[in-house]
Write an enzyme that holds these catalytic residues in place. Structure first.
Site, PDB file in Angstrom:
ATOM      1  N   HIS A  99     -35.692  37.294 -20.043  1.00 59.20           N
ATOM      2  CA  HIS A  99     -35.614  38.818 -20.252  1.00 59.20           C
ATOM      3  C   HIS A  99     -36.121  38.952 -21.630  1.00 59.20           C
ATOM      4  O   HIS A  99     -35.743  38.278 -22.810  1.00 59.20           O
ATOM      5  CB  HIS A  99     -34.273  39.487 -20.116  1.00 59.20           C
ATOM      6  CG  HIS A  99     -33.575  39.286 -18.875  1.00 59.20           C
ATOM      7  ND1 HIS A  99     -32.842  38.022 -18.586  1.00 59.20           N
ATOM      8  CD2 HIS A  99     -33.325  39.981 -18.066  1.00 59.20           C
ATOM      9  CE1 HIS A  99     -31.994  38.018 -17.487  1.00 59.20           C
ATOM     10  NE2 HIS A  99     -32.258  39.175 -16.974  1.00 59.20           N
ATOM     11  N   ASP A 102     -33.280  38.629 -24.328  1.00 59.61           N
ATOM     12  CA  ASP A 102     -33.061  37.384 -24.586  1.00 59.61           C
ATOM     13  C   ASP A 102     -33.871  36.851 -25.908  1.00 59.61           C
ATOM     14  O   ASP A 102     -33.495  35.883 -26.413  1.00 59.61           O
ATOM     15  CB  ASP A 102     -33.350  36.222 -23.373  1.00 59.61           C
ATOM     16  CG  ASP A 102     -32.613  36.827 -22.182  1.00 59.61           C
ATOM     17  OD1 ASP A 102     -31.893  37.614 -22.059  1.00 59.61           O
ATOM     18  OD2 ASP A 102     -33.113  36.432 -20.738  1.00 59.61           O
ATOM     19  N   GLU A 230     -34.717  40.790  -6.665  1.00 55.62           N
ATOM     20  CA  GLU A 230     -33.612  40.189  -6.485  1.00 55.62           C
ATOM     21  C   GLU A 230     -32.241  40.829  -5.890  1.00 55.62           C
ATOM     22  O   GLU A 230     -31.850  41.595  -6.799  1.00 55.62           O
ATOM     23  CB  GLU A 230     -33.354  39.568  -8.038  1.00 55.62           C
ATOM     24  CG  GLU A 230     -31.964  38.462  -7.897  1.00 55.62           C
ATOM     25  CD  GLU A 230     -31.862  37.711  -9.338  1.00 55.62           C
ATOM     26  OE1 GLU A 230     -32.900  37.486 -10.035  1.00 55.62           O
ATOM     27  OE2 GLU A 230     -30.580  37.582  -9.408  1.00 55.62           O
ATOM     28  N   ASP A 294     -32.919  31.635  -7.407  1.00 53.76           N
ATOM     29  CA  ASP A 294     -32.044  31.537  -8.624  1.00 53.76           C
ATOM     30  C   ASP A 294     -31.135  30.565  -7.877  1.00 53.76           C
ATOM     31  O   ASP A 294     -30.325  30.845  -7.189  1.00 53.76           O
ATOM     32  CB  ASP A 294     -31.401  32.730  -8.997  1.00 53.76           C
ATOM     33  CG  ASP A 294     -32.435  33.426 -10.019  1.00 53.76           C
ATOM     34  OD1 ASP A 294     -33.414  33.007 -10.233  1.00 53.76           O
ATOM     35  OD2 ASP A 294     -31.727  34.561 -10.639  1.00 53.76           O
ATOM     36  N   ASP A 305     -19.340  36.709  -9.656  1.00 49.44           N
ATOM     37  CA  ASP A 305     -20.510  36.166  -9.657  1.00 49.44           C
ATOM     38  C   ASP A 305     -20.300  35.230 -10.881  1.00 49.44           C
ATOM     39  O   ASP A 305     -20.775  35.261 -12.120  1.00 49.44           O
ATOM     40  CB  ASP A 305     -21.690  37.333 -10.102  1.00 49.44           C
ATOM     41  CG  ASP A 305     -23.125  36.564 -10.139  1.00 49.44           C
ATOM     42  OD1 ASP A 305     -23.143  35.335  -9.488  1.00 49.44           O
ATOM     43  OD2 ASP A 305     -24.158  37.089 -10.832  1.00 49.44           O
ATOM     44  N   ASP A 337     -30.087  29.991 -12.877  1.00 51.48           N
ATOM     45  CA  ASP A 337     -29.547  31.241 -13.341  1.00 51.48           C
ATOM     46  C   ASP A 337     -27.958  30.833 -13.244  1.00 51.48           C
ATOM     47  O   ASP A 337     -27.236  31.071 -12.538  1.00 51.48           O
ATOM     48  CB  ASP A 337     -29.604  32.362 -12.136  1.00 51.48           C
ATOM     49  CG  ASP A 337     -29.477  33.401 -12.931  1.00 51.48           C
ATOM     50  OD1 ASP A 337     -28.780  33.639 -13.902  1.00 51.48           O
ATOM     51  OD2 ASP A 337     -29.878  34.686 -12.375  1.00 51.48           O
TER      52      ASP A 337
HETATM   53  C1  XLS Z   1     -27.551  38.861 -12.528  1.00 48.62           C
HETATM   54  C2  XLS Z   1     -28.849  38.334 -12.074  1.00 48.62           C
HETATM   55  C3  XLS Z   1     -29.867  38.134 -13.276  1.00 48.62           C
HETATM   56  C4  XLS Z   1     -31.222  38.074 -12.928  1.00 48.62           C
HETATM   57  C5  XLS Z   1     -32.127  38.391 -13.557  1.00 48.62           C
HETATM   58  O1  XLS Z   1     -26.493  38.508 -11.698  1.00 48.62           O
HETATM   59  O2  XLS Z   1     -28.811  37.102 -11.233  1.00 48.62           O
HETATM   60  O3  XLS Z   1     -29.733  36.949 -14.167  1.00 48.62           O
HETATM   61  O4  XLS Z   1     -31.599  36.809 -12.258  1.00 48.62           O
HETATM   62  O5  XLS Z   1     -32.173  39.683 -14.473  1.00 48.62           O
HETATM   63 NI    NI Z   2     -30.262  35.937 -11.026  1.00 48.44          NI
HETATM   64 NI    NI Z   3     -26.490  36.309 -10.655  1.00 42.70          NI
END
Ligand code: XLS
Ligand code: NI
Ligand code: NI
Length: 433
Positions: A99, A102, A230, A294, A305, A337
């Site tokens: 990102h 980051d 996503e 991911d 999560d 991820d």
């Molecule tokens: C958060 C998401 C994030 C995305 C990217 O839960 O998985 O990490 O993959 O923004």
């Molecule tokens: Ni993700």
């Molecule tokens: Ni996630």
């Protein structure tokens, strides 16, 4: 070079018998599986945010990771990039993902943000050339800063929509410049906390317009990669709009974007949505929107999560089985991820987490490939539907309720139940994992 990982040798494949922790036991990038090198099947990527930006905090306590590159200056940002490419090199990772937030410190004004991202894009590009690591995808962090607390595209404030659009443009430009193979949109805070202050229909239309603009911009700049959305059902908001594969597909159809956008499907998000990961993958494949994954795992009790590194081979097997059945990745890949647990504070922990995750995925891929080659699962599935192959069955799909009803009566039809053979098929899978 920071030398942060200086004591750790490059990780090489040594095979399942090795006692060396710092070696791959199953991931041999050059091993050919179903006619393709394992590296080209799996297309592993390191996630910059979890591995280099996450400080190890939790709701009850602050950072536990004391990384020398933590800080808000551009010098820190460069040191972070140096450490990241040191790790990519040690692991032999073909890809990474990032990102904007980051890789450079966030400023309060947009022009400074833009200049910083520009500078870091060049800096990262230099490292990429030197180490050979490629960019799987870039994305914009439209969820951490307080300006995004009520969403980005779906915000009630048009100024936040504007800021988000401008940020996405900057991140797409950076991704394009670095040769990124995909661009991801995860709807970080696109959702709601309470319906009492939320206009669902309006927010969906805003999100639909934003995504359409992203697609237009992709074509305008000639970005050859794939746009990926996503899904995630909750966290950070109570209800995320991009709930799961089915929901996102409905959204894409509603705004006419189903041929332009594919999905980045995350293991832990599937579990949060009450699905299995393989369900989400199989559904996406059947809708022709399977883009990338991911990989991680959630704690099955906590309902959060937790983004742990994957280590469950049977789960990986069923996941890669769906990926292989769908023909494998094209622009997509396997992005870790995943983040370390809060007590895993050593440099070695970060390396070995990836080594273990890569080995688990490699075992899953090999088992899945063997299952496909064996063919018994697929032939059992085909066999189960084989009566539909007859011309009569196909003709019925083109007829109507009246004529079907007449035939049921005329033929005195009495369907005979047939075994679904679930346990036999589960036994078959266990031959391979
Ligand atoms: C958060 C998401 C994030 C995305 C990217 O839960 O998985 O990490 O993959 O923004
Ligand atoms: Ni993700
Ligand atoms: Ni996630």
């Amino acid at each position: 070079m920071t030398g942060y990982f200086a004591d750790i040798p490059p990780i090489a494949y040594e095979g399942p018998e090795t006692q060396n922790e710092f070696a791959y036991r199953h991931y041999d990038p050059n091993e050919v599986v179903l006619g393709k090198r394992m590296e080209d099947h799996l297309r592993f990527a390191v996630a910059w945010w979890h591995s280099f930006a996450w400080p190890g905090g939790d709701p009850f306590g602050g950072p536990t990771f004391a990384r020398p590159w933590f800080g808000d200056s551009m010098d820190h940002a460069r040191a972070k990039a140096d450490a990241a490419f040191e790790l990519f090199g040690i692991l032999g990772q073909p890809f990474f993902c990032f990102h904007d937030a980051d890789v450079c410190p966030e400023a309060e004004d947009f022009a400074t943000n833009l200049a910083r991202l520009d500078e870091m894009t060049d800096y990262i590009g230099g490292h990429m050339e030197r180490v050979g690591t490629k960019l799987l995808w870039g994305t914009a962090n439209l969820f951490s800063h307080r300006r995004f607390m009520a969403g980005a595209a779906t915000n009630p404030d048009p100024d936040v929509f504007a800021w988000s659009a401008a940020t996405i443009k900057a991140c797409m430009d950076a991704t394009h410049r670095l040769g990124g193979q995909n661009y991801v949109l995860w709807g970080g805070r696109e959702g709601y906390e309470t319906l009492l202050n939320t206009d669902l229909g309006r927010e969906a239309d805003q999100a639909g317009r934003m995504l359409a603009m992203v697609v237009d911009y992709k074509h305008k700049i000639g970005f050859p990669g794939t746009i990926l959305v996503e899904p995630k059902p909750q966290e950070p908001t109570k209800h995320q709009y991009d709930f799961d594969v089915a929901t996102v597909y409905g959204f894409l159809r509603r705004y006419g974007l189903e041929d332009e956008v594919k999905l980045n499907i995350e293991q832990g998000h599937a579990i949060l949505a009450g699905h299995s990961f393989e369900h989400e993958l199989a559904l996406a494949a059947s809708l022709d929107v399977l883009g990338s994954i991911d990989i991680n795992r959630n704690d099955y009790q906590s309902g959060w999560d937790t983004d742990q590194f994957p280590n469950n081979v049977p789960e990986m097997t069923l996941a890669y089985y769906e990926v292989l059945r769908a023909g494998g990745f094209t622009t997509g890949g396997t992005n870790f991820d995943a983040k370390l647990r809060r007590q895993s504070i050593d440099p070695e922990d970060l390396i070995l987490a990836h080594v273990g995750g890569m080995d688990a995925c490699a075992r899953g891929l090999k088992a899945a490939a063997a299952m496909l080659e064996d063919g018994r699962l697929e032939s059992a599935r085909r066999e189960r539907y084989s009566r539909w192959d007859s011309p009569e069955a196909q003709a019925m799909l083109q007829s109507d309720l009246d004529s079907i009803s007449a035939r049921v009566l005329a033929e005195d039809l009495r369907p005979e139940p047939v075994s679904g053979r679930q346990e036999r098929l589960e036994n078959l899978v266990n031959h391979y994992v």
